[in-house]
Design a protein around this motif. Structure first.
Motif, mmCIF file in Angstrom:
data_model
loop_
_atom_site.group_PDB
_atom_site.id
_atom_site.type_symbol
_atom_site.label_atom_id
_atom_site.label_comp_id
_atom_site.label_asym_id
_atom_site.label_seq_id
_atom_site.Cartn_x
_atom_site.Cartn_y
_atom_site.Cartn_z
ATOM 1 N N PRO A 186 0.825 -1.213 0.000
ATOM 2 C CA PRO A 186 0.000 0.000 0.000
ATOM 3 C C PRO A 186 0.861 1.267 0.000
ATOM 4 O O PRO A 186 2.080 1.211 0.162
ATOM 5 C CB PRO A 186 -0.758 -0.106 1.324
ATOM 6 C CG PRO A 186 0.231 -0.772 2.232
ATOM 7 C CD PRO A 186 0.996 -1.734 1.351
ATOM 8 N N GLN B 53 -2.148 0.806 8.187
ATOM 9 C CA GLN B 53 -2.654 2.144 8.440
ATOM 10 C C GLN B 53 -2.723 2.848 7.084
ATOM 11 O O GLN B 53 -1.713 3.343 6.578
ATOM 12 C CB GLN B 53 -1.745 2.878 9.420
ATOM 13 C CG GLN B 53 -1.732 2.203 10.790
ATOM 14 C CD GLN B 53 -0.646 2.732 11.686
ATOM 15 O OE1 GLN B 53 0.525 2.434 11.495
ATOM 16 N NE2 GLN B 53 -1.051 3.523 12.673
ATOM 17 N N PRO B 54 -3.913 2.843 6.460
ATOM 18 C CA PRO B 54 -4.036 3.379 5.108
ATOM 19 C C PRO B 54 -3.812 4.884 5.037
ATOM 20 O O PRO B 54 -4.127 5.618 5.973
ATOM 21 C CB PRO B 54 -5.460 3.022 4.698
ATOM 22 C CG PRO B 54 -6.187 2.773 5.964
ATOM 23 C CD PRO B 54 -5.184 2.332 6.980
ATOM 24 N N GLU C 289 -8.758 6.906 1.696
ATOM 25 C CA GLU C 289 -9.800 5.959 1.279
ATOM 26 C C GLU C 289 -9.387 5.150 0.055
ATOM 27 O O GLU C 289 -9.663 3.958 -0.032
ATOM 28 C CB GLU C 289 -11.108 6.696 0.996
ATOM 29 C CG GLU C 289 -11.807 7.184 2.232
ATOM 30 C CD GLU C 289 -13.115 7.887 1.901
ATOM 31 O OE1 GLU C 289 -13.831 7.436 0.984
ATOM 32 O OE2 GLU C 289 -13.414 8.891 2.573
ATOM 33 N N ASP D 291 -6.378 4.310 -0.890
ATOM 34 C CA ASP D 291 -5.368 3.339 -0.472
ATOM 35 C C ASP D 291 -6.036 2.144 0.198
ATOM 36 O O ASP D 291 -5.704 0.984 -0.087
ATOM 37 C CB ASP D 291 -4.379 4.016 0.482
ATOM 38 C CG ASP D 291 -3.172 3.160 0.825
ATOM 39 O OD1 ASP D 291 -2.727 2.365 -0.030
ATOM 40 O OD2 ASP D 291 -2.658 3.321 1.950
ATOM 41 N N LEU D 292 -7.002 2.409 1.064
ATOM 42 C CA LEU D 292 -7.738 1.345 1.746
ATOM 43 C C LEU D 292 -8.490 0.488 0.732
ATOM 44 O O LEU D 292 -8.433 -0.746 0.778
ATOM 45 C CB LEU D 292 -8.700 1.935 2.772
ATOM 46 C CG LEU D 292 -9.620 0.956 3.495
ATOM 47 C CD1 LEU D 292 -8.824 -0.077 4.283
ATOM 48 C CD2 LEU D 292 -10.576 1.717 4.415
ATOM 49 N N LEU E 255 -7.675 -3.502 0.018
ATOM 50 C CA LEU E 255 -8.688 -4.542 0.253
ATOM 51 C C LEU E 255 -9.052 -5.272 -1.046
ATOM 52 O O LEU E 255 -9.284 -6.480 -1.037
ATOM 53 C CB LEU E 255 -9.930 -3.944 0.903
ATOM 54 C CG LEU E 255 -9.745 -3.492 2.349
ATOM 55 C CD1 LEU E 255 -10.983 -2.764 2.841
ATOM 56 C CD2 LEU E 255 -9.395 -4.654 3.262
ATOM 57 N N PRO F 295 -10.943 -4.895 11.558
ATOM 58 C CA PRO F 295 -10.931 -3.431 11.661
ATOM 59 C C PRO F 295 -10.817 -3.014 13.119
ATOM 60 O O PRO F 295 -11.576 -3.474 13.964
ATOM 61 C CB PRO F 295 -12.277 -3.017 11.063
ATOM 62 C CG PRO F 295 -13.153 -4.208 11.267
ATOM 63 C CD PRO F 295 -12.262 -5.421 11.274
ATOM 64 N N ILE G 137 -6.600 -3.469 10.519
ATOM 65 C CA ILE G 137 -6.652 -2.164 9.870
ATOM 66 C C ILE G 137 -7.013 -1.117 10.907
ATOM 67 O O ILE G 137 -8.029 -1.231 11.588
ATOM 68 C CB ILE G 137 -7.674 -2.151 8.722
ATOM 69 C CG1 ILE G 137 -7.260 -3.154 7.650
ATOM 70 C CG2 ILE G 137 -7.795 -0.744 8.133
ATOM 71 C CD1 ILE G 137 -8.244 -3.294 6.528
ATOM 72 N N LEU H 281 -7.641 2.880 11.203
ATOM 73 C CA LEU H 281 -7.861 4.112 10.465
ATOM 74 C C LEU H 281 -7.364 5.296 11.275
ATOM 75 O O LEU H 281 -7.548 5.357 12.484
ATOM 76 C CB LEU H 281 -9.345 4.281 10.137
ATOM 77 C CG LEU H 281 -9.962 3.135 9.345
ATOM 78 C CD1 LEU H 281 -11.442 3.391 9.127
ATOM 79 C CD2 LEU H 281 -9.251 2.932 8.023
#
Length: 128
Positions: free
Chosen positions: A7, A34-35, A38, A40-41, A45, A56, A75, A77
């Motif tokens: 990522p 830790q993205p 949004e 990147d997340l 995924l 999460p 994950i 955030l």
């Protein structure tokens, strides 16, 4: 576990979670992600092997991690996911927004029907 996708955010193998929980106990995440944002997340995924478990994690309150840790990808955030917006009768909160932040922003916008209770944001009336 097979190698997870690469990522833009931070992906840390065998990351201890004890300093990320309010009780300061527990073992490591196989991977902590830790993205960056949004996008990147979503990309992470999408590209992650569906057989890899995903957990999460919020801010670490009400979370006790077993000494053996958590398999797969945890994950967490960060600040990019804590936005709170109040537009008319609608309060929109990011997944990382703390309940107290949501209640405060709503009150500042004159929404007295949104209030903070321990571990929950409550709204009187219709939500959505």
């Amino acid at each position: 576990m097979t190698n997870p996708p690469t990522p833009r955010g931070r992906l840390t193998p065998k990351r201890s979670l004890n300093d990320l929980t309010w009780l300061r106990v527990g073992g490591p995440a196989e991977y902590l992600f830790q993205p960056a944002d949004e996008g990147d997340l979503a990309t992470f995924l999408r590209d992650l092997d569906p057989a890899i478990p995903v957990f999460p994690m919020g801010v670490g309150s009400n979370l006790i991690v077993r000494d053996g840790g958590i398999p797969g990808v945890v994950i967490r955030l960060g600040r990019g996911f804590n936005r709170v917006e109040v537009t008319g009768n609608r309060v929109t909160a990011g997944a990382a927004a703390l309940d107290a932040q949501v209640a405060k922003r709503a009150a500042e916008a004159g929404r007295s029907d949104v209030f903070c209770a321990p571990f929950r944001v409550l709204s009187v009336g219709r939500c959505g």
